[in-house]
Design a protein around this motif. Structure first.
Motif, short mmCIF file in Angstrom:
data_model
loop_
_atom_site.label_atom_id
_atom_site.label_comp_id
_atom_site.label_asym_id
_atom_site.label_seq_id
_atom_site.Cartn_x
_atom_site.Cartn_y
_atom_site.Cartn_z
N MET A 1 17.51 -7.82 -46.97
CA MET A 1 16.60 -7.67 -47.93
C MET A 1 16.55 -8.91 -49.06
SD MET A 1 17.07 -3.63 -48.84
CE MET A 1 16.08 -3.25 -50.04
N GLU A 2 17.89 -9.52 -49.27
CA GLU A 2 17.93 -10.51 -50.02
C GLU A 2 17.26 -11.84 -49.41
OE1 GLU A 2 18.96 -12.50 -53.55
OE2 GLU A 2 19.39 -10.39 -52.98
N TYR A 3 17.24 -11.79 -47.97
CA TYR A 3 16.69 -12.91 -47.37
C TYR A 3 15.21 -12.75 -47.43
CZ TYR A 3 14.76 -15.03 -43.22
OH TYR A 3 13.89 -15.66 -42.36
N ASN A 4 15.03 -11.50 -47.47
CA ASN A 4 13.22 -11.29 -47.61
C ASN A 4 12.63 -11.84 -48.82
OD1 ASN A 4 13.39 -10.04 -44.87
ND2 ASN A 4 13.29 -8.22 -45.64
N LYS A 5 13.48 -12.02 -49.79
CA LYS A 5 12.95 -12.52 -51.30
C LYS A 5 12.25 -14.01 -51.05
CE LYS A 5 15.80 -9.13 -53.85
NZ LYS A 5 17.03 -9.26 -54.90
N THR A 6 12.92 -14.55 -50.26
CA THR A 6 12.62 -16.03 -50.16
C THR A 6 11.90 -16.48 -48.92
OG1 THR A 6 14.63 -16.46 -49.44
CG2 THR A 6 14.35 -16.69 -51.72
N THR A 7 11.66 -15.50 -48.08
CA THR A 7 10.98 -15.98 -46.69
C THR A 7 9.37 -15.62 -46.77
OG1 THR A 7 11.21 -15.77 -44.20
CG2 THR A 7 11.60 -13.83 -45.63
N PRO A 8 8.57 -16.34 -45.93
CA PRO A 8 7.17 -15.99 -45.78
C PRO A 8 7.21 -14.88 -44.63
CG PRO A 8 7.86 -18.10 -44.89
CD PRO A 8 8.97 -17.88 -45.54
N HIS A 9 8.20 -14.65 -44.05
CA HIS A 9 8.26 -13.72 -42.76
C HIS A 9 9.34 -12.75 -43.01
CE1 HIS A 9 5.43 -16.58 -41.04
NE2 HIS A 9 6.00 -17.49 -41.27
N PRO A 10 9.04 -11.91 -43.91
CA PRO A 10 10.28 -10.77 -44.10
C PRO A 10 10.49 -10.04 -42.67
CG PRO A 10 8.21 -10.27 -45.21
CD PRO A 10 8.04 -11.44 -44.72
N ILE A 11 11.74 -9.55 -42.77
CA ILE A 11 12.23 -8.71 -41.65
C ILE A 11 12.08 -7.15 -42.17
CG2 ILE A 11 14.03 -7.82 -40.55
CD1 ILE A 11 15.20 -10.77 -40.49
N GLU A 12 11.05 -6.39 -41.60
CA GLU A 12 10.93 -5.21 -42.16
C GLU A 12 11.62 -4.10 -41.69
OE1 GLU A 12 10.22 -2.73 -44.77
OE2 GLU A 12 8.53 -3.94 -44.82
N LEU A 13 12.60 -3.56 -42.67
CA LEU A 13 13.78 -2.78 -42.61
C LEU A 13 13.18 -1.10 -42.45
CD1 LEU A 13 16.93 -4.15 -44.04
CD2 LEU A 13 16.07 -4.49 -41.46
N PHE A 14 11.96 -0.84 -43.21
CA PHE A 14 11.53 0.33 -43.48
C PHE A 14 10.09 0.69 -43.23
CE2 PHE A 14 14.55 -1.05 -46.76
CZ PHE A 14 15.64 0.00 -46.82
N THR A 15 9.97 1.77 -42.73
CA THR A 15 8.79 2.33 -42.53
C THR A 15 7.79 2.95 -43.48
OG1 THR A 15 9.41 4.36 -41.50
CG2 THR A 15 8.96 2.63 -39.98
N GLN A 16 8.41 4.14 -44.26
CA GLN A 16 8.00 4.77 -45.27
C GLN A 16 9.01 5.57 -45.85
OE1 GLN A 16 5.22 7.96 -43.71
NE2 GLN A 16 6.69 8.36 -42.38
#
Length: 207
Positions: free
Chosen positions: A169-184
């Motif tokens: 989630m920390e990595y996702n803050k700065t990347t244009p291609h986040p790794i989605e860990l959640f659905t809903q």
């Protein structure tokens, strides 16, 4: 490897363990409305199967959506003790954190641990999952503190699955291609379930 030959394992918890009961639905639109319906349990067991092909074990997924620690107390005899397992992998706390009462949560968890001990069932506890809501995360952190404390008191293995999720989630803050860990809501995507399964697999393998 923490799991021994011939073990019978119950994976116990809420919807994060169950993942979904939609695949049991007779209605096609209901059954196929999610793009991913497996849980970390499915991924973990497949990992064990291919990496330890000679390790014979059986398992049961006894997750129920919406469950709290007190729901687990109510169904301990029917869903755990009746199966005579050698080990339980316990993942609970996500629903307790919605209206978190630390004293009641600790009381319920401690009661479960006492039952496991008297019935000679080995236990592995998992930390709660990460969450996208910061307020919910505060309650989940309190739950984790209690889970770790009670696990230590009863000499139960504790697996931190939250830290690897937080790193992504920390990595996702700065990347244009986040790794989605959640659905809903709190539910995990396929990638989220893979991350949890791998964290548990690594722990079991190393211990």
């Amino acid at each position: 490897m923490l799991i021994k030959h011939g073990e019978k394992i119950v994976f116990w918890g809420d919807s994060l363990t169950q993942r979904t009961d939609l695949k049991e639905s007779a209605l096609p639109a209901e059954r196929y409305r999610l793009d991913y319906v497996e849980s970390y349990v499915d991924i973990l067991v497949k990992r064990l199967l291919v990496h330890f092909p000679t390790l014979e074990f059986s398992f049961y997924n006894k997750g129920v959506g919406g469950d709290t620690v007190f729901h687990l107390l109510e169904r301990y005899h029917s869903d755990v003790l009746s199966l005579c397992p050698t080990r339980v992998i316990l993942w609970i706390g996500q629903n307790d954190a919605k209206n978190f009462d630390a004293c009641r949560f600790e009381q319920g968890l401690r009661c479960l641990m006492q039952w496991f001990s008297q019935d000679h069932i080995s236990v592995v506890t998992l930390s709660t999952s990460a969450h996208r809501d910061n307020e919910k995360m505060k309650s989940l952190e309190q739950a984790d503190h209690i889970i770790k404390k009670v696990s230590d008191e009863f000499h139960v293995d504790f697996v931190d699955i939250k830290t690897p999720m937080m790193q992504v989630m920390e990595y996702n803050k700065t990347t244009p291609h986040p790794i989605e860990l959640f659905t809903q809501g709190s539910h995990l995507s396929e990638l989220g379930n893979i991350l949890v399964a791998d964290s548990v697999f690594d722990y079991l393998k190393q211990h």
